[in-house]
Design an enzyme around this catalytic site. Structure first.
Site, PDB file in Angstrom:
ATOM      1  N   ARG A  33      -1.574  11.344   3.987  1.00 51.04           N
ATOM      2  CA  ARG A  33      -2.441  12.028   4.951  1.00 51.04           C
ATOM      3  C   ARG A  33      -3.544  12.804   4.229  1.00 51.04           C
ATOM      4  NH1 ARG A  33       3.077  12.745   6.059  1.00 51.04           N
ATOM      5  NH2 ARG A  33       3.666  11.298   7.714  1.00 51.04           N
ATOM      6  N   ASN A  72      -5.076  12.671  10.882  1.00 47.75           N
ATOM      7  CA  ASN A  72      -4.594  13.061  12.209  1.00 47.75           C
ATOM      8  C   ASN A  72      -5.612  14.012  12.814  1.00 47.75           C
ATOM      9  OD1 ASN A  72      -1.869  11.826  12.460  1.00 47.75           O
ATOM     10  ND2 ASN A  72      -1.503  12.998  10.591  1.00 47.75           N
ATOM     11  N   HIS A  76       1.596  11.194  -8.835  1.00 50.67           N
ATOM     12  CA  HIS A  76       0.194  10.765  -8.839  1.00 50.67           C
ATOM     13  C   HIS A  76       0.081   9.283  -8.503  1.00 50.67           C
ATOM     14  CE1 HIS A  76       1.511  10.064 -13.149  1.00 50.67           C
ATOM     15  NE2 HIS A  76       1.109   8.866 -12.801  1.00 50.67           N
ATOM     16  N   GLU A  97      -3.652   3.660   1.864  1.00 49.86           N
ATOM     17  CA  GLU A  97      -3.887   3.797   3.306  1.00 49.86           C
ATOM     18  C   GLU A  97      -3.951   5.281   3.632  1.00 49.86           C
ATOM     19  OE1 GLU A  97      -1.171   1.726   6.012  1.00 49.86           O
ATOM     20  OE2 GLU A  97      -1.659   3.148   7.596  1.00 49.86           O
ATOM     21  N   HIS A 157       0.823  -1.210   0.000  1.00 44.02           N
ATOM     22  CA  HIS A 157       0.000   0.000   0.000  1.00 44.02           C
ATOM     23  C   HIS A 157       0.854   1.255   0.000  1.00 44.02           C
ATOM     24  CE1 HIS A 157       0.011  -1.503   4.327  1.00 44.02           C
ATOM     25  NE2 HIS A 157       0.695  -0.394   4.427  1.00 44.02           N
ATOM     26  N   GLU A 178      -3.921   9.779 -12.200  1.00 43.59           N
ATOM     27  CA  GLU A 178      -3.941   9.635 -13.657  1.00 43.59           C
ATOM     28  C   GLU A 178      -4.894   8.494 -13.990  1.00 43.59           C
ATOM     29  OE1 GLU A 178      -0.121   9.035 -15.563  1.00 43.59           O
ATOM     30  OE2 GLU A 178      -1.027   8.853 -17.531  1.00 43.59           O
TER      31      GLU A 178
HETATM   32  N1  GSH Z   1       6.735  17.145 -16.458  1.00 46.79           N
HETATM   33  C1  GSH Z   1       5.949  15.953 -16.247  1.00 46.79           C
HETATM   34  C2  GSH Z   1       6.650  14.763 -16.872  1.00 46.79           C
HETATM   35  C3  GSH Z   1       5.884  13.488 -16.795  1.00 46.79           C
HETATM   36  C4  GSH Z   1       4.730  13.456 -17.778  1.00 46.79           C
HETATM   37  O1  GSH Z   1       4.514  14.400 -18.562  1.00 46.79           O
HETATM   38  N2  GSH Z   1       3.992  12.358 -17.758  1.00 46.79           N
HETATM   39  C5  GSH Z   1       2.894  12.176 -18.677  1.00 46.79           C
HETATM   40  C6  GSH Z   1       2.207  10.859 -18.416  1.00 46.79           C
HETATM   41  S1  GSH Z   1       3.329   9.498 -18.612  1.00 46.79           S
HETATM   42  C7  GSH Z   1       1.887  13.281 -18.509  1.00 46.79           C
HETATM   43  O2  GSH Z   1       1.591  13.657 -17.379  1.00 46.79           O
HETATM   44  N3  GSH Z   1       1.377  13.839 -19.617  1.00 46.79           N
HETATM   45  C8  GSH Z   1       0.455  14.926 -19.534  1.00 46.79           C
HETATM   46  C9  GSH Z   1      -0.486  14.962 -20.694  1.00 46.79           C
HETATM   47  O3  GSH Z   1      -0.398  14.127 -21.604  1.00 46.79           O
HETATM   48  O4  GSH Z   1      -1.336  15.860 -20.665  1.00 46.79           O
HETATM   49  C10 GSH Z   1       5.809  15.693 -14.730  1.00 46.79           C
HETATM   50  O5  GSH Z   1       6.759  15.933 -13.982  1.00 46.79           O
HETATM   51  O6  GSH Z   1       4.710  15.245 -14.321  1.00 46.79           O
END
Ligand code: GSH
Length: 285
Positions: free
Chosen positions: A25, A76, A90, A72, A21, A139
């Protein structure tokens, strides 16, 4: 014949570790439970109140904790707000229909969609982003049926190669996939114990040129089950000596409940707790 440290690292790869897990918080337990059940279709798995220590926990996920990853939540008493910081990325939820889940999020009163469903920038997978009432990001990822919809914990790191080697050595994880997205200046690496579409993985994100992030006080740690916390801690010790990070708690039983644990931080300061898996299963009963 493997030498001492080689044998420890070899054992660590064979150990039946499992992501159990993520701990974090929240400012209002019931609000978050309502949000995750209504928006994401999670189940409330268990709840406990520990008045002596002035906190309560709720565990949510998509299936029983002996097979599935869980969230989890910690409340608090009296604390209704936390800083999430820049480093935590995320949690991800795999669903067969991102649009449908995004609609459920939009019709709830507690969560919001911050990025509409559509192909990920620089790729083709359909994703969306939702934000919960405390500000944690989720996400939503479109994929086929999966035994583990709670599929990623994304953390940002300052040196991807160092982190990959650390997670391989300290936790016996496999590098499942690495993807560089130069047009958006980041690289990601997926690490875990089974294929990405079968189990929860850690997604490490490196943004070009960014070596440090603020951590806030909201996200706490990931718990990982192991057959032997003592041997696992030996591997962590080797990894921290080579790559950074630090053991926070030497392996041993927790006073009162006797569950054997060890804990450490990785080279970026992300905390992991190793939990004796047999003790964990006893706790679930
Ligand atoms: N600058 C981003 C890099 C990582 C990233 O861009 N990941 C993709 C998913 S693997 C994303 O969030 N894309 C945003 C989109 O497609 O709108 C961060 O730090 O979150």
């Amino acid at each position: 014949m493997a030498t001492g440290s080689e044998a420890v690292l070899e054992w660590n790869k064979q150990d039946k570790k499992r992501m159990l897990h993520a701990v974090y918080r929240v400012g209002d337990l019931d609000r978050t439970i309502k949000c995750y059940t209504e928006c994401f279709g999670m189940k409330l798995l268990r709840k406990r109140d520990v008045p002596a220590e002035k906190y309560s926990n709720a565990f949510l996920g998509f299936g029983p904790e002996d097979k599935n990853f869980a969230l989890e939540l910690t409340y608090n008493y009296g604390v209704d707000k936390y800083e999430i910081g820049e480093g935590f990325g995320h949690f991800a939820i795999a669903t067969e229909d991102v649009n449908k889940m995004a609609e459920a999020v939009k019709s709830s009163c507690c969560c919001k969609i911050t990025r509409e469903p559509g192909p990920v920038k620089g790729g083709s997978t359909v994703i969306a982003f939702a934000q919960d009432p405390d500000g944690y990001m989720f996400e939503l990822i479109q994929r086929g049926p999966t035994p583990e919809p709670l599929c990623q914990v994304m953390l940002r790191v300052g040196d991807l190669e160092r982190s990959i080697t650390f997670y391989e050595k300290a936790l016996g994880m496999r590098l499942l996939r690495k993807k560089d997205v130069p047009e958006y200046k980041y690289t990601i690496a997926m690490l875990g114990y089974d294929d990405e579409d079968k189990t929860t993985v850690i997604e490490l994100t490196y943004n070009y040129g960014v070596t440090e992030y603020s951590k806030g006080n909201a996200y706490a740690q990931i718990a990982i089950g192991t057959d032997d916390v003592y041997k696992s801690a030996e591997a962590v010790d080797l990894a921290t000596k080579e790559l950074g990070g630090k053991i926070l708690r030497q392996p041993g039983p927790l006073p009162g409940i006797n569950t054997k644990i060890a804990s450490f931080v990785d080279p970026d300061g992300w905390k992991v707790v190793l939990v004796d898996y047999a003790d964990f299963l006893k706790e679930l009963q």
